[in-house]
Design a protein around this motif. Structure first.
Motif, PDB file in Angstrom:
ATOM      1  N   SER A  77       3.696   4.302  16.614  1.00 15.19           N
ATOM      2  CA  SER A  77       2.802   3.281  17.171  1.00 15.19           C
ATOM      3  C   SER A  77       1.471   3.179  16.438  1.00 15.19           C
ATOM      4  CB  SER A  77       2.547   3.571  18.648  1.00 15.19           C
ATOM      5  OG  SER A  77       1.902   4.824  18.781  1.00 15.19           O
ATOM      6  N   TYR A  78       1.186   4.067  15.519  1.00 15.28           N
ATOM      7  CA  TYR A  78      -0.130   4.099  14.882  1.00 15.28           C
ATOM      8  C   TYR A  78      -0.091   3.647  13.423  1.00 15.28           C
ATOM      9  CZ  TYR A  78       1.897   8.708  13.963  1.00 15.28           C
ATOM     10  OH  TYR A  78       2.742   9.729  13.637  1.00 15.28           O
ATOM     11  N   ILE A  79       0.658   2.577  13.174  1.00 17.11           N
ATOM     12  CA  ILE A  79       0.706   1.966  11.845  1.00 17.11           C
ATOM     13  C   ILE A  79       0.424   0.477  12.002  1.00 17.11           C
ATOM     14  CG2 ILE A  79       2.091   1.430   9.806  1.00 17.11           C
ATOM     15  CD1 ILE A  79       3.775   3.888  10.388  1.00 17.11           C
ATOM     16  N   GLN A  80      -0.507  -0.041  11.198  1.00 12.52           N
ATOM     17  CA  GLN A  80      -0.727  -1.476  11.095  1.00 12.52           C
ATOM     18  C   GLN A  80       0.026  -1.975   9.869  1.00 12.52           C
ATOM     19  OE1 GLN A  80      -5.183  -1.302  11.089  1.00 12.52           O
ATOM     20  NE2 GLN A  80      -4.933  -3.065  12.458  1.00 12.52           N
ATOM     21  N   TYR A  81       0.587  -3.180   9.967  1.00 17.11           N
ATOM     22  CA  TYR A  81       1.341  -3.785   8.870  1.00 17.11           C
ATOM     23  C   TYR A  81       0.647  -5.074   8.451  1.00 17.11           C
ATOM     24  CZ  TYR A  81       5.016  -0.610  10.463  1.00 17.11           C
ATOM     25  OH  TYR A  81       5.735   0.498  10.842  1.00 17.11           O
ATOM     26  N   PHE A  82       0.328  -5.186   7.154  1.00 15.29           N
ATOM     27  CA  PHE A  82      -0.316  -6.386   6.621  1.00 15.29           C
ATOM     28  C   PHE A  82       0.597  -7.032   5.585  1.00 15.29           C
ATOM     29  CE2 PHE A  82      -3.828  -3.668   8.020  1.00 15.29           C
ATOM     30  CZ  PHE A  82      -4.488  -4.542   8.865  1.00 15.29           C
ATOM     31  N   ASP A  83       0.596  -8.355   5.554  1.00 12.37           N
ATOM     32  CA  ASP A  83       1.525  -9.115   4.714  1.00 12.37           C
ATOM     33  C   ASP A  83       1.259  -8.933   3.222  1.00 12.37           C
ATOM     34  OD1 ASP A  83       2.880 -10.173   6.875  1.00 12.37           O
ATOM     35  OD2 ASP A  83       1.584 -11.934   6.997  1.00 12.37           O
ATOM     36  N   VAL A  84       2.350  -8.976   2.472  1.00 12.29           N
ATOM     37  CA  VAL A  84       2.316  -8.914   1.014  1.00 12.29           C
ATOM     38  C   VAL A  84       3.287  -9.973   0.494  1.00 12.29           C
ATOM     39  CG1 VAL A  84       2.814  -7.509  -1.028  1.00 12.29           C
ATOM     40  CG2 VAL A  84       1.851  -6.428   1.003  1.00 12.29           C
ATOM     41  N   ASP A  85       2.830 -10.808  -0.430  1.00 10.11           N
ATOM     42  CA  ASP A  85       3.713 -11.751  -1.120  1.00 10.11           C
ATOM     43  C   ASP A  85       4.024 -11.183  -2.500  1.00 10.11           C
ATOM     44  OD1 ASP A  85       3.861 -13.643   0.876  1.00 10.11           O
ATOM     45  OD2 ASP A  85       2.243 -14.878   0.063  1.00 10.11           O
ATOM     46  N   VAL A  86       5.291 -11.160  -2.834  1.00 10.74           N
ATOM     47  CA  VAL A  86       5.718 -10.695  -4.149  1.00 10.74           C
ATOM     48  C   VAL A  86       6.081 -11.926  -4.971  1.00 10.74           C
ATOM     49  CG1 VAL A  86       7.405  -9.319  -5.409  1.00 10.74           C
ATOM     50  CG2 VAL A  86       6.531  -8.512  -3.210  1.00 10.74           C
ATOM     51  N   GLU A  87       5.413 -12.059  -6.121  1.00 11.80           N
ATOM     52  CA  GLU A  87       5.595 -13.227  -6.985  1.00 11.80           C
ATOM     53  C   GLU A  87       6.216 -12.812  -8.312  1.00 11.80           C
ATOM     54  OE1 GLU A  87       1.620 -14.642  -7.526  1.00 11.80           O
ATOM     55  OE2 GLU A  87       1.546 -15.598  -5.554  1.00 11.80           O
ATOM     56  N   ASN A  88       6.890 -13.765  -8.941  1.00 15.50           N
ATOM     57  CA  ASN A  88       7.322 -13.528 -10.317  1.00 15.50           C
ATOM     58  C   ASN A  88       6.157 -13.886 -11.239  1.00 15.50           C
ATOM     59  OD1 ASN A  88       7.303 -16.338 -10.526  1.00 15.50           O
ATOM     60  ND2 ASN A  88       9.538 -16.521 -10.468  1.00 15.50           N
ATOM     61  N   MET A  89       6.353 -13.759 -12.532  1.00 12.43           N
ATOM     62  CA  MET A  89       5.257 -14.005 -13.479  1.00 12.43           C
ATOM     63  C   MET A  89       4.793 -15.458 -13.483  1.00 12.43           C
ATOM     64  SD  MET A  89       5.828 -11.462 -16.703  1.00 12.43           S
ATOM     65  CE  MET A  89       4.511 -12.258 -17.572  1.00 12.43           C
ATOM     66  N   ASN A  90       5.629 -16.360 -12.985  1.00  8.61           N
ATOM     67  CA  ASN A  90       5.271 -17.777 -12.926  1.00  8.61           C
ATOM     68  C   ASN A  90       4.500 -18.126 -11.655  1.00  8.61           C
ATOM     69  OD1 ASN A  90       6.617 -18.200 -15.353  1.00  8.61           O
ATOM     70  ND2 ASN A  90       8.563 -18.521 -14.296  1.00  8.61           N
TER      71      ASN A  90
END
Length: 189
Positions: A77-90
């Protein structure tokens, strides 16, 4: 119960940028502080193969859903999750399956009598609480302070993330990539 230290499996050949958090200047995500907001991270990759855990120089924990599902199943219960976008080189988003984790549990878990520690100096205006550990030789844990927690950061050395043996084993058994676990007892850096 044994504990293991989480480490990134470093291979920056696949990452376009090694510093995804520039120019972030907010509270560090390693101190166990509950954060109201954290900037959405964008990581650009040269490679099509992306590991389950993404290494970075910011001591941040970036996991995909393969690992996060294990943590959520354990009901931590003691973890916050923040968004990550994974992009290609373009610059095209190729995955939104990753999160940056803020582990809020920080424990004073060092057996100070049996560990060899090198501490930072106290600067003018600082107190003993402001000191941090620069070097550890032959780490020994004080298990009475750990309380059998599944995952935690080490007080005064928050860059170290500890996993309880059964949780680490579950992640290893799932075949997750981009990370390694080292026995906490006797650890040095």
């Amino acid at each position: 119960m044994k504990y293991y230290i989480f480490k990134h499996d470093w291979d920056f050949d696949f990452l376009k940028s090694e510093d995804p958090f520039e120019p972030y200047v907010g509270a560090p995500i390693t101190l166990g502080i509950n954060l109201e907001v954290f900037p959405k991270i964008k990581l650009s990759f040269k490679s099509k193969e992306i590991p389950d855990s993404i290494p970075n120089f910011n001591s941040c924990v970036i996991f995909n859903q393969n690992i996060i599902s294990v943590l959520k199943q354990a009901k931590i219960s003691y973890i916050q999750y923040f968004d990550v976008d994974v992009e290609n080189m373009n610059g095209n988003i190729i995955s939104d399956n990753y999160k940056c984790l803020n582990i809020l549990k920080v424990i004073d878990a060092i057996d100070r009598n049996n560990s060899t520690l090198t501490w930072s100096d106290i600067e003018e205006g600082e107190t003993e609480q402001d000191r941090f550990i620069r070097h550890i030789s032959d780490l020994r844990l004080n298990y009475s302070n750990i309380n059998n927690e599944l995952i935690f950061r080490l007080e005064h050395c928050e860059s170290l993330l500890f996993f309880r043996e059964d949780l680490a084993q579950e992640i290893v058994n799932k075949g997750c990539t981009g990370l390694a676990f080292y026995n906490a007892e006797g650890y040095s850096f």
